[in-house]
Design an enzyme around this catalytic site. Structure first.
Site, PDB file in Angstrom:
ATOM      1  N   ASP A  85      -7.422 -17.542   7.858  1.00 33.65           N
ATOM      2  CA  ASP A  85      -7.456 -16.391   6.859  1.00 33.65           C
ATOM      3  C   ASP A  85      -8.195 -15.210   7.770  1.00 33.65           C
ATOM      4  O   ASP A  85      -9.313 -15.468   7.940  1.00 33.65           O
ATOM      5  CB  ASP A  85      -8.496 -17.055   5.861  1.00 33.65           C
ATOM      6  CG  ASP A  85      -8.721 -15.923   4.914  1.00 33.65           C
ATOM      7  OD1 ASP A  85      -8.254 -14.658   4.848  1.00 33.65           O
ATOM      8  OD2 ASP A  85      -9.487 -16.276   3.916  1.00 33.65           O
ATOM      9  N   TYR A 108      -0.698  -0.799  -2.809  1.00 32.58           N
ATOM     10  CA  TYR A 108      -0.296  -1.306  -1.488  1.00 32.58           C
ATOM     11  C   TYR A 108      -0.176   0.097  -0.734  1.00 32.58           C
ATOM     12  O   TYR A 108      -0.692   0.186   0.426  1.00 32.58           O
ATOM     13  CB  TYR A 108       1.345  -1.944  -1.287  1.00 32.58           C
ATOM     14  CG  TYR A 108       1.937  -2.015  -0.401  1.00 32.58           C
ATOM     15  CD1 TYR A 108       1.523  -3.142   0.506  1.00 32.58           C
ATOM     16  CD2 TYR A 108       3.109  -1.483  -0.162  1.00 32.58           C
ATOM     17  CE1 TYR A 108       2.414  -3.409   1.797  1.00 32.58           C
ATOM     18  CE2 TYR A 108       3.773  -1.545   0.974  1.00 32.58           C
ATOM     19  CZ  TYR A 108       3.442  -2.630   1.749  1.00 32.58           C
ATOM     20  OH  TYR A 108       4.330  -2.951   2.977  1.00 32.58           O
TER      21      TYR A 108
HETATM   22  N1  SER Z   1       9.098  -3.443   1.776  1.00 25.51           N
HETATM   23  C1  SER Z   1       7.975  -3.046   1.150  1.00 25.51           C
HETATM   24  C2  SER Z   1       7.806  -3.381  -0.148  1.00 25.51           C
HETATM   25  O1  SER Z   1       8.796  -3.091  -0.860  1.00 25.51           O
HETATM   26  C3  SER Z   1       7.851  -1.421   1.642  1.00 25.51           C
HETATM   27  O2  SER Z   1       6.980  -1.565   2.525  1.00 25.51           O
HETATM   28  O3  SER Z   1       6.638  -3.427  -0.680  1.00 25.51           O
END
Ligand code: SER
Length: 314
Positions: free
Chosen positions: A55, A145
């Site tokens: 982890d 993200y």
């Molecule tokens: N392929 C990734 C996603 O769709 C983008 O970096 O989250």
């Protein structure tokens, strides 16, 4: 390419979409006895390599793995992708950022010598120019993200400038591959579509037909990763992350290409929450810096990628 055969390399997230294929290539370059696979899940898929359950948020465990295996380089591929991170924002932020800090700190403390960490087209946002998006531009990501990737890029450069950490990074487009399934991305439709085309000859797409996104076939992405990690340090003039471009297409275009091989293939569209994510990302990428600084060049276009995907999945 500068390859030091004795260097021991650790891939964190080795069971993921990129990890599985990167491991194969690193085995060829370093020999499988010098490549250690780590993943949060136990796996017996890595019969040729040492394997560690790890982890990345556990700093002590990470240091143990590094010391025990005399690791010199880390490829940090463990992360929550765009769609999954939207469902669990705090964990997405924690995993994507603290995991990076834990690895960068090892390099700062001279426990390891080199780090690879992937960024993404998700680091861009709605205010970024969508076509031929340049390396240097407005970046206001709106997903967890994307925010983690943009912040991560800044931290990579910071560790390079302040502590001399040799960290290298690429802004991957959507990655298309057949060896291992993607997990939790917005661009994953471009992988699922092949499986469904072969199985059922029909696919319901979660993005609209006109949603153009930057994509790349996995062999090109692996090539870029190997290339940037083995370029002389002086050639790496960007220590945030480099733009790299492959192919840009939308669901309608990839469906048309698949139809050339499977004439009765049909596609329908039912956009879900991932449409909103995709709408914030660029449509095509300008990667002139990567091409100039370390001679990056992609090989696959849409027809050759589709042909290769279908013949390998069959
Ligand atoms: N392929 C990734 C996603 O769709 C983008 O970096 O989250």
């Amino acid at each position: 390419m500068e390859i030091i055969k004795e260097d021991k390399v650790l891939i964190i997230g080795a069971g993921g979409q990129i990890g599985v294929e990167l491991l194969e290539e690193l085995n060829k370059l370093y020999g499988s006895s010098n490549v250690v696979a780590a993943d949060i899940k136990q796996s017996n898929a890595f019969s040729n390599n040492a394997f560690e359950v790890l982890d990345v948020l556990n700093k002590d465990q990470l240091l143990d793995v590094v010391k025990k295996n005399s690791i010199k380089q880390i490829y940090l591929l463990a992360a929550l992708l765009s769609a999954t991170a939207e469902k669990n924002p705090l964990y997405g932020w924690q995993l994507n950022m603290q995991g990076l800090f834990n690895v960068l700190d090892l390099a700062k403390e001279k426990q390891i010598e080199k780090v690879y960490w992937p960024s993404s087209i998700a680091a861009f946002g709605t205010t970024t120019p969508k076509q031929n998006t340049p390396q240097y531009t407005v970046m206001e990501p709106t997903t967890v993200y994307g925010i983690s990737k943009q912040a991560g890029e800044r931290w990579c450069e910071y560790y390079f400038l302040k502590y001399g950490v040799d960290v290298r990074s690429l802004r991957y487009p959507g990655l298309i591959s057949y060896k291992s399934a993607p997990g939790g991305g917005t661009t994953d439709y471009a992988v699922h579509i092949f499986h469904e085309a072969l199985k059922t000859k029909t696919y319901e797409c979660f993005l609209s037909e006109e949603t153009t996104l930057p994509m790349m076939y996995m062999p090109d992405a692996i090539q870029a990763t190997i290339q940037i990690m083995h370029a002389p340090a002086n050639d790496i003039k960007i220590r945030g992350a480099y733009n790299i471009a492959g192919i840009s297409f939308n669901p309608k275009q990839i469906a048309q290409e698949i139809k050339k091989h499977i004439p009765d293939f049909t596609i329908t569209y039912k956009p879900d929450f991932r449409q909103e994510i995709a709408d914030t990302w660029p449509q095509s990428i300008n990667d002139i810096e990567a091409r100039q600084h370390w001679k990056w060049n992609n090989k696959y276009d849409l027809p050759t990628m589709v042909n290769s995907m279908l013949s390998n999945l069959k």
